[in-house]
Design a protein around this motif. Structure first.
Motif, PDB file in Angstrom:
ATOM      1  N   GLN A 143     -63.342 -37.958   5.296  1.00  0.00           N
ATOM      2  CA  GLN A 143     -63.934 -36.858   6.207  1.00  0.00           C
ATOM      3  C   GLN A 143     -63.248 -37.098   7.813  1.00  0.00           C
ATOM      4  OE1 GLN A 143     -64.473 -33.933   7.258  1.00  0.00           O
ATOM      5  NE2 GLN A 143     -66.076 -33.695   5.893  1.00  0.00           N
ATOM      6  N   THR A 144     -62.628 -35.861   8.084  1.00  0.00           N
ATOM      7  CA  THR A 144     -61.739 -36.256   9.693  1.00  0.00           C
ATOM      8  C   THR A 144     -62.771 -35.712  10.553  1.00  0.00           C
ATOM      9  OG1 THR A 144     -60.823 -33.902   9.238  1.00  0.00           O
ATOM     10  CG2 THR A 144     -59.579 -35.957   8.654  1.00  0.00           C
ATOM     11  N   LYS A 145     -63.677 -34.801  10.227  1.00  0.00           N
ATOM     12  CA  LYS A 145     -64.771 -34.501  11.076  1.00  0.00           C
ATOM     13  C   LYS A 145     -65.832 -35.475  11.375  1.00  0.00           C
ATOM     14  CE  LYS A 145     -64.461 -29.578   9.197  1.00  0.00           C
ATOM     15  NZ  LYS A 145     -65.452 -28.574   8.551  1.00  0.00           N
ATOM     16  N   LYS A 146     -65.851 -35.532  12.733  1.00  0.00           N
ATOM     17  CA  LYS A 146     -67.036 -36.437  13.021  1.00  0.00           C
ATOM     18  C   LYS A 146     -68.292 -36.326  12.915  1.00  0.00           C
ATOM     19  CE  LYS A 146     -66.113 -38.447  17.096  1.00  0.00           C
ATOM     20  NZ  LYS A 146     -65.809 -39.876  16.332  1.00  0.00           N
ATOM     21  N   LEU A 147     -69.024 -36.994  11.810  1.00  0.00           N
ATOM     22  CA  LEU A 147     -70.332 -36.730  11.477  1.00  0.00           C
ATOM     23  C   LEU A 147     -71.436 -37.558  12.087  1.00  0.00           C
ATOM     24  CD1 LEU A 147     -69.699 -37.273   7.627  1.00  0.00           C
ATOM     25  CD2 LEU A 147     -69.685 -35.062   8.757  1.00  0.00           C
ATOM     26  N   VAL A 148     -72.448 -37.064  12.109  1.00  0.00           N
ATOM     27  CA  VAL A 148     -73.608 -37.646  12.766  1.00  0.00           C
ATOM     28  C   VAL A 148     -74.678 -38.020  11.947  1.00  0.00           C
ATOM     29  CG1 VAL A 148     -73.011 -36.251  14.948  1.00  0.00           C
ATOM     30  CG2 VAL A 148     -74.628 -35.374  13.388  1.00  0.00           C
ATOM     31  N   GLU A 149     -75.820 -38.464  12.759  1.00  0.00           N
ATOM     32  CA  GLU A 149     -76.982 -39.023  11.801  1.00  0.00           C
ATOM     33  C   GLU A 149     -77.665 -38.074  10.836  1.00  0.00           C
ATOM     34  OE1 GLU A 149     -79.925 -41.331  13.751  1.00  0.00           O
ATOM     35  OE2 GLU A 149     -78.381 -42.251  15.006  1.00  0.00           O
ATOM     36  N   SER A 150     -77.798 -36.702  11.530  1.00  0.00           N
ATOM     37  CA  SER A 150     -78.479 -35.727  10.602  1.00  0.00           C
ATOM     38  C   SER A 150     -77.723 -35.376   9.502  1.00  0.00           C
ATOM     39  CB  SER A 150     -78.680 -34.546  11.478  1.00  0.00           C
ATOM     40  OG  SER A 150     -77.438 -33.872  12.084  1.00  0.00           O
ATOM     41  N   ASP A 151     -76.426 -35.491   9.411  1.00  0.00           N
ATOM     42  CA  ASP A 151     -75.702 -35.399   8.351  1.00  0.00           C
ATOM     43  C   ASP A 151     -75.894 -36.049   6.956  1.00  0.00           C
ATOM     44  OD1 ASP A 151     -74.325 -32.942   9.441  1.00  0.00           O
ATOM     45  OD2 ASP A 151     -72.951 -34.609  10.498  1.00  0.00           O
ATOM     46  N   VAL A 152     -76.352 -37.389   7.148  1.00  0.00           N
ATOM     47  CA  VAL A 152     -76.430 -38.509   6.208  1.00  0.00           C
ATOM     48  C   VAL A 152     -77.418 -37.888   5.183  1.00  0.00           C
ATOM     49  CG1 VAL A 152     -76.999 -40.738   5.630  1.00  0.00           C
ATOM     50  CG2 VAL A 152     -76.036 -40.113   7.740  1.00  0.00           C
ATOM     51  N   HIS A 153     -78.435 -37.272   5.434  1.00  0.00           N
ATOM     52  CA  HIS A 153     -79.621 -36.943   4.457  1.00  0.00           C
ATOM     53  C   HIS A 153     -78.902 -35.800   3.671  1.00  0.00           C
ATOM     54  CE1 HIS A 153     -84.029 -35.632   3.610  1.00  0.00           C
ATOM     55  NE2 HIS A 153     -83.404 -36.214   2.725  1.00  0.00           N
ATOM     56  N   LEU A 154     -78.306 -34.816   4.190  1.00  0.00           N
ATOM     57  CA  LEU A 154     -77.822 -33.577   3.369  1.00  0.00           C
ATOM     58  C   LEU A 154     -76.625 -33.989   2.523  1.00  0.00           C
ATOM     59  CD1 LEU A 154     -77.356 -30.578   2.793  1.00  0.00           C
ATOM     60  CD2 LEU A 154     -75.957 -30.477   4.793  1.00  0.00           C
TER      61      LEU A 154
END
Length: 404
Positions: A209-220
């Motif tokens: 994934q090239t988009k920067k993910l954050v903590e809130s994305d982990v659950h989904l």
């Protein structure tokens, strides 16, 4: 009477042969092949295809020559001179040598009159076991090397999967631990394959994934990875309703999960059937221990899986290739097993040490020599990680709870 009881108790404490894991037929120790017929059968099962053909050709030729001698003696075959006899045998060598099928040749006991009845029964039993294992030997010869090459060629790189994202390592560890709980509640339909597939999909998604993910994305995306994994690996997969209500506790609607699922598939380019660490683990266990299902092998398999699940929690261990990590988990489980076995015994350890060294040598035959040093480093890392797991993750208890 007391001395006799003490001797019996000591014998019970000593490890029996059943406690020692058996090596698969392709990696048989030639020292076990002591008797004539047993040596013939096991040698046949442990040789390459080309060597096997040479053995069969020689045995058939000897059989043909023996029959020709009987033919000359009985007058059924007549030649005027010894030279004519030799010429006759040479001219008809190929035709006569292959007149009998391979199975009949291999099952024939040429001369076992010098064995007693008990020896003959044991030889027959060993030979029968070798016949049963012959199917696996043929599989390894025909498909084994190709499958090994195919698995390694499809291996994916998961190292530094969190490098480009604002996701702390501990959050990924908690997700891996939570997945154990989720699939543990569906253990009648889900398996270890599903768990490792889900974690692997999530890590591969993070990696690509090239988009920067954050903590809130982990659950989904963790939920979406589990949904993909159960649909791929389970015969009766977890329903979307359960994913929304029981797994996600209605935090995400169906549309949101579907979108996350599509995002994962698009990012990994639909390649979700890559071999996981579990794939390599089961492959190596099968190659080293064959299809043996005794209690010791089951315990080793169980413990190897436990260690591998522990390793999944640490993203730093992903710097090693998946097959090296799986290999290391098996080696560490073997070391712990033999260590416990020696600790429970009051007898000399020479036999156990010899058996342990033998199995370790066979294990290292499963990977190429250029990877031996890398494997040794990984084994040390895994060994240290296993014994410090509870200190590193004191709050993560699902592995201990659900890995029965």
């Amino acid at each position: 009477m007391e001395d006799q009881n003490n001797n019996n108790n000591n014998n019970n404490k000593n490890p029996s042969k059943k406690d020692i894991p058996k090596i698969g037929p392709k990696l048989q120790n030639n020292k076990q092949c002591n008797k004539k017929v047993q040596n013939s059968a096991l040698t046949y099962l442990s040789t390459s295809k080309m060597e096997q053909e040479e053995i069969l050709k020689e045995k058939k030729l000897q059989k043909a020559k023996k029959n020709l001698k009987l033919g000359f003696a009985s007058g059924q075959i007549s030649c005027e001179s010894q030279t004519d006899k030799e010429n006759f045998m040479e001219d008809n060598k190929q035709e006569i040598a292959f007149y009998e099928e391979q199975s009949n040749i291999m099952e024939e006991n040429e001369d076992d009159s010098f064995y007693n009845e008990e020896d003959n029964q044991q030889i027959a039993k060993n030979f029968t076991n070798d016949k049963i294992r012959d199917r696996q030997w043929k599989y390894n010869q025909v498909y084994g090397d190709y499958e090994d090459f195919n698995l390694l060629s499809q291996e994916v790189d998961l190292s530094n999967c969190l490098k480009n994202h604002k996701i702390p390592s501990i959050l990924r560890s908690k997700m891996a631990d939570w997945m154990i709980e989720v699939f543990g509640n569906y253990k009648q339909t889900s398996s270890d394959k599903t768990y490792f597939r889900a974690v692997g999909l999530l890590d591969l998604f993070f990696k690509k994934q090239t988009k920067k993910l954050v903590e809130s994305d982990v659950h989904l995306f963790g939920i979406a990875a589990m949904f993909l994994a159960t649909k791929q690996e389970d015969i009766s997969h977890i329903s979307l309703d359960d994913i929304v209500e029981k797994v996600g506790h209605n935090k995400f609607i169906e549309k949101k999960i579907r979108e996350a699922e599509y995002e994962i598939l698009k990012t990994v380019e639909m390649k979700i059937d890559f071999p996981t660490t579990h794939t390599y683990l089961t492959r190596y266990l099968y190659k080293i221990f064959s299809s043996e299902t005794n209690q010791t092998i089951l315990q080793l398999t169980h413990f190897s899986l436990y260690i591998l699940k522990q390793c999944v929690h640490d993203d730093k261990l992903l710097e090693y290739k998946s097959h090296i990590l799986a290999f290391s988990a098996i080696v560490v489980s073997l070391k712990v097993y033999f260590s416990n076995l020696k600790g429970d015994s009051i007898s000399p350890y020479n036999d156990l040490i010899q058996q342990e060294v033998s199995i370790m040598e066979k294990m290292f035959e499963l990977i190429c020599q250029s990877e031996h040093q890398n494997a040794q480093d990984c084994i040390k890392r895994v060994n240290n990680f296993v014994f410090s797991f509870n200190e590193r993750y004191p709050e993560l208890k699902n592995l201990e709870k659900f890995h029965n």
